[in-house]
Design a protein around this motif. Structure first.
Motif, mmCIF file in Angstrom:
data_model
loop_
_atom_site.group_PDB
_atom_site.id
_atom_site.type_symbol
_atom_site.label_atom_id
_atom_site.label_comp_id
_atom_site.label_asym_id
_atom_site.label_seq_id
_atom_site.Cartn_x
_atom_site.Cartn_y
_atom_site.Cartn_z
ATOM 1 N N THR A 1 0.845 -1.208 0.000
ATOM 2 C CA THR A 1 0.000 0.000 0.000
ATOM 3 C C THR A 1 0.874 1.249 0.000
ATOM 4 O OG1 THR A 1 -1.936 -0.998 1.041
ATOM 5 C CG2 THR A 1 -1.623 1.353 1.419
ATOM 6 N N TYR A 2 1.904 1.259 0.839
ATOM 7 C CA TYR A 2 2.797 2.428 0.948
ATOM 8 C C TYR A 2 3.434 2.737 -0.404
ATOM 9 C CZ TYR A 2 6.071 5.641 3.232
ATOM 10 O OH TYR A 2 6.769 6.768 3.610
ATOM 11 N N ARG A 3 3.941 1.682 -1.051
ATOM 12 C CA ARG A 3 4.586 1.868 -2.368
ATOM 13 C C ARG A 3 3.579 2.377 -3.395
ATOM 14 N NH1 ARG A 3 7.377 -3.049 -0.851
ATOM 15 N NH2 ARG A 3 5.823 -4.295 -1.972
ATOM 16 N N PHE A 4 2.359 1.872 -3.318
ATOM 17 C CA PHE A 4 1.322 2.284 -4.269
ATOM 18 C C PHE A 4 0.958 3.764 -4.072
ATOM 19 C CE2 PHE A 4 -3.140 2.700 -5.673
ATOM 20 C CZ PHE A 4 -2.988 2.309 -6.993
ATOM 21 N N LEU A 5 0.868 4.193 -2.830
ATOM 22 C CA LEU A 5 0.555 5.604 -2.543
ATOM 23 C C LEU A 5 1.639 6.518 -3.113
ATOM 24 C CD1 LEU A 5 -0.621 5.280 1.185
ATOM 25 C CD2 LEU A 5 -2.063 5.466 -0.843
ATOM 26 N N ARG B 1 -3.643 15.267 -1.339
ATOM 27 C CA ARG B 1 -4.046 15.167 0.083
ATOM 28 C C ARG B 1 -4.527 13.752 0.357
ATOM 29 N NH1 ARG B 1 -5.081 19.759 3.353
ATOM 30 N NH2 ARG B 1 -4.611 21.666 2.227
ATOM 31 N N MET B 2 -4.271 13.272 1.567
ATOM 32 C CA MET B 2 -4.762 11.953 1.977
ATOM 33 C C MET B 2 -5.373 12.046 3.366
ATOM 34 S SD MET B 2 -2.086 8.931 0.868
ATOM 35 C CE MET B 2 -1.113 9.135 2.332
ATOM 36 N N HIS B 3 -6.534 11.432 3.523
ATOM 37 C CA HIS B 3 -7.116 11.310 4.854
ATOM 38 C C HIS B 3 -6.822 9.892 5.341
ATOM 39 C CE1 HIS B 3 -9.790 11.300 8.231
ATOM 40 N NE2 HIS B 3 -10.598 10.417 7.686
ATOM 41 N N VAL B 4 -6.029 9.775 6.394
ATOM 42 C CA VAL B 4 -5.610 8.467 6.911
ATOM 43 C C VAL B 4 -6.438 8.143 8.154
ATOM 44 C CG1 VAL B 4 -3.663 7.130 7.821
ATOM 45 C CG2 VAL B 4 -3.254 8.906 6.088
ATOM 46 N N PHE B 5 -7.007 6.951 8.197
ATOM 47 C CA PHE B 5 -7.726 6.565 9.420
ATOM 48 C C PHE B 5 -7.506 5.094 9.722
ATOM 49 C CE2 PHE B 5 -10.476 5.917 5.864
ATOM 50 C CZ PHE B 5 -11.311 4.854 6.170
ATOM 51 N N LYS B 6 -7.685 4.749 10.994
ATOM 52 C CA LYS B 6 -7.442 3.380 11.445
ATOM 53 C C LYS B 6 -8.738 2.574 11.358
ATOM 54 C CE LYS B 6 -4.361 5.264 14.990
ATOM 55 N NZ LYS B 6 -5.001 6.416 15.565
ATOM 56 N N GLU C 1 2.768 11.011 7.755
ATOM 57 C CA GLU C 1 4.033 11.675 7.365
ATOM 58 C C GLU C 1 4.180 11.694 5.841
ATOM 59 O OE1 GLU C 1 7.151 9.607 9.423
ATOM 60 O OE2 GLU C 1 6.595 10.456 11.379
ATOM 61 N N LEU C 2 3.845 10.575 5.195
ATOM 62 C CA LEU C 2 3.904 10.502 3.733
ATOM 63 C C LEU C 2 2.921 11.517 3.123
ATOM 64 C CD1 LEU C 2 4.802 9.127 1.055
ATOM 65 C CD2 LEU C 2 2.939 7.465 1.421
ATOM 66 N N ALA C 3 1.717 11.588 3.673
ATOM 67 C CA ALA C 3 0.693 12.519 3.175
ATOM 68 C C ALA C 3 1.184 13.960 3.250
ATOM 69 C CB ALA C 3 -0.601 12.355 3.976
ATOM 70 N N SER C 4 1.821 14.314 4.372
ATOM 71 C CA SER C 4 2.344 15.678 4.541
ATOM 72 C C SER C 4 3.390 16.002 3.490
ATOM 73 C CB SER C 4 2.959 15.850 5.935
ATOM 74 O OG SER C 4 1.977 15.708 6.916
ATOM 75 N N ARG C 5 4.281 15.039 3.227
ATOM 76 C CA ARG C 5 5.336 15.255 2.222
ATOM 77 C C ARG C 5 4.731 15.435 0.831
ATOM 78 N NH1 ARG C 5 7.958 11.015 4.937
ATOM 79 N NH2 ARG C 5 7.742 9.576 3.182
ATOM 80 N N MET C 6 3.711 14.631 0.520
ATOM 81 C CA MET C 6 3.085 14.711 -0.804
ATOM 82 C C MET C 6 2.350 16.037 -0.984
ATOM 83 S SD MET C 6 1.907 10.863 -1.975
ATOM 84 C CE MET C 6 0.807 10.428 -0.663
ATOM 85 N N THR C 7 1.631 16.465 0.060
ATOM 86 C CA THR C 7 0.903 17.745 -0.022
ATOM 87 C C THR C 7 1.879 18.890 -0.236
ATOM 88 O OG1 THR C 7 -0.911 16.949 1.368
ATOM 89 C CG2 THR C 7 -0.650 19.331 1.224
ATOM 90 N N LEU C 8 2.985 18.871 0.513
ATOM 91 C CA LEU C 8 4.001 19.924 0.388
ATOM 92 C C LEU C 8 4.576 19.952 -1.033
ATOM 93 C CD1 LEU C 8 5.626 22.101 1.966
ATOM 94 C CD2 LEU C 8 7.338 20.331 2.422
ATOM 95 N N LYS C 9 4.896 18.783 -1.550
ATOM 96 C CA LYS C 9 5.489 18.698 -2.900
ATOM 97 C C LYS C 9 4.483 19.175 -3.956
ATOM 98 C CE LYS C 9 8.069 15.504 -5.867
ATOM 99 N NZ LYS C 9 8.462 14.114 -6.116
#
Length: 434
Positions: free
Chosen positions: A314-318, A325-330, A360-368
């Motif tokens: 999943t991580y690699r696919f994202l 933006r990504m909304h992450v939930f458990k 953390e990945l979502a934050s990096r992607m939004t920034l980029k």
């Protein structure tokens, strides 16, 4: 004058429905006050997506009764629908109404006031076939208006309680949608968000219309300058869909396409109706045909049986898709859903660790993503003052970048060209150029 107060938990559909119920009370002569104030009637619109939302609903019920012990507390929404007896037994609850017959709430209130006691008006939602009209004339939020076009869901993902809370798919008539949009346009709203429990299913039950048809017709309404879609499925984004919408300049180039997992074996256990490859194909279709398109998503961690290897997949696919933006939930175990009894439930610690990694990945992607627009001029619909930042206003670009600019309240509700200058966290600092 009697006073009524409202509290909403959960999604945009719930917010829309609370607005509609609040308007009904206002038209009946009630003064609408803040939930923290003393009121004669408190209406709590509940959510049941997670155990946490159930708990929060119970807290708000107790808070209302504490503010005014003599008040009438009415509990509506998804938690009320799926657990009416449990909700009825909460100390302080006077009336329970689920996810239908909200239009009769004032009538029910009269019955309650005449007879006293506790009332439970929750019926069998699975037998409901009609869309319940709960229109909104004026929003408290002055710039964007949410329009509910659809109710119910027939997808039955194995983790989700919502089909049992909302019932089967019911589409709202084109006539009523367009009438509401036209009224909101006359009231000065520039942006319309088409929302529902499963927006992609719009028209499936009535056959004479479709999601594309309603987008086209809203597009023709004078005064509306932006149309945004609620969450859609990757299966909605076909070549025909993209071909139909790419000429509609009012449709915002931002699509929230629900993913949940980037691993096929997990998607299969979830009963999602697509593969990771099919999802990627839908995203590529949008990017190949629409300029500056933003793709946002929901992603779930810790679904039963999710191994370390499945999570890595999943991580690699994202990373490959690259979301703005990504909304992450458990994953939250919901009684009554198939996944609740699945073996290999993932530990809270593991869920927390995976959630942190994806946030953390979502934050990096939004920034980029945001950085790629620095130096560009984009139109921003200004929505409100920035909290705790005097002399600054904030709003959104068509592709859902949040922008903050120096400005006064008189630009609220206006669409102005803004030079995007500097990225900060998940937003951009800009300067109005028109």
């Amino acid at each position: 004058m009697k006073r009524a107060a409202f509290y909403t938990l959960g999604c945009k559909v719930n917010q829309y429905e609370t607005e509609a119920i609040s308007e009904m009370f206002e038209k009946a002569g009630y003064e609408i006050v803040d939930f923290e104030q003393e009121a004669d009637v408190y209406v709590i619109n509940t959510c049941t997506v997670t155990n946490l939302s159930d708990r929060k609903s119970r807290q708000m019920i107790r808070r209302a009764k504490k503010t005014n012990p003599d008040s009438v507390v009415i509990v509506v929404g998804c938690y009320a629908q799926t657990a009416p007896e449990e909700v009825s037994e909460i100390e302080g609850v006077n009336m329970v109404v689920g996810t239908k017959d909200r239009s009769k709430i004032l009538e029910y209130l009269e019955e309650l006031e005449a007879s006293g006691g506790r009332k439970n008006y929750v019926g069998d939602i699975m037998k409901t076939r009609e869309f319940e009209e709960l229109g909104v004339d004026v929003y408290k939020e002055r710039t964007r208006a949410f329009i509910k076009i659809q109710e119910g869901c027939s997808q039955f993902c194995t983790y989700c309680i919502i089909p049992y809370a909302r019932g089967p798919v019911r589409s709202r008539s084109e006539e009523n949608i367009l009438k509401e949009v036209a009224g909101l346009a006359q009231s000065g709203y520039k942006e319309i968000v088409l929302t529902g429990i499963h927006v992609a299913s719009y028209g499936k039950d009535i056959k004479t219309t479709s999601l594309v048809d309603i987008i086209r017709k809203v597009h023709e309404i004078d005064g509306i300058e932006r149309i945004r879609l609620g969450s859609i499925e990757p299966t909605t984004v076909t070549e025909d869909f993209v071909e139909a919408v790419k000429g509609l300049h009012k449709l915002c180039p931002q699509f929230h396409i629900s993913l949940q997992s980037g691993c096929d074996s997990t998607l299969k256990r979830m009963n999602r109706k697509y593969t990771a490859k099919e999802y990627l194909r839908s995203v590529k279709l949008l990017r190949d045909n629409l300029k500056d398109v933003a793709v946002t998503t929901d992603i779930m961690v810790g679904f039963p049986g999710e191994t370390d290897e499945e999570f890595k997949e999943t991580y690699r696919f994202l990373e490959e898709v690259f979301f703005s933006r990504m909304h992450v939930f458990k994953y939250s175990r919901r009684k009554g859903t198939p996944a609740a009894s699945y073996p290999d439930q993932v530990s809270p610690q593991k869920k927390e660790e995976r959630s942190r990694m994806l946030i953390e990945l979502a934050s990096r992607m939004t920034l980029k993503y945001n950085q790629s627009f620095i130096g560009r001029v984009l139109p921003v619909l200004f929505e409100q003052e920035v909290k705790e930042k005097e002399g600054f206003m904030e709003g959104l670009t068509p592709n859902y970048i949040r922008v903050e600019c120096q400005g006064d309240k008189d630009i609220e509700g206006k669409i102005l060209d803004v030079l995007l200058k500097e990225t900060k966290d998940d937003f951009i600092i800009g300067e109005v150029v028109s």
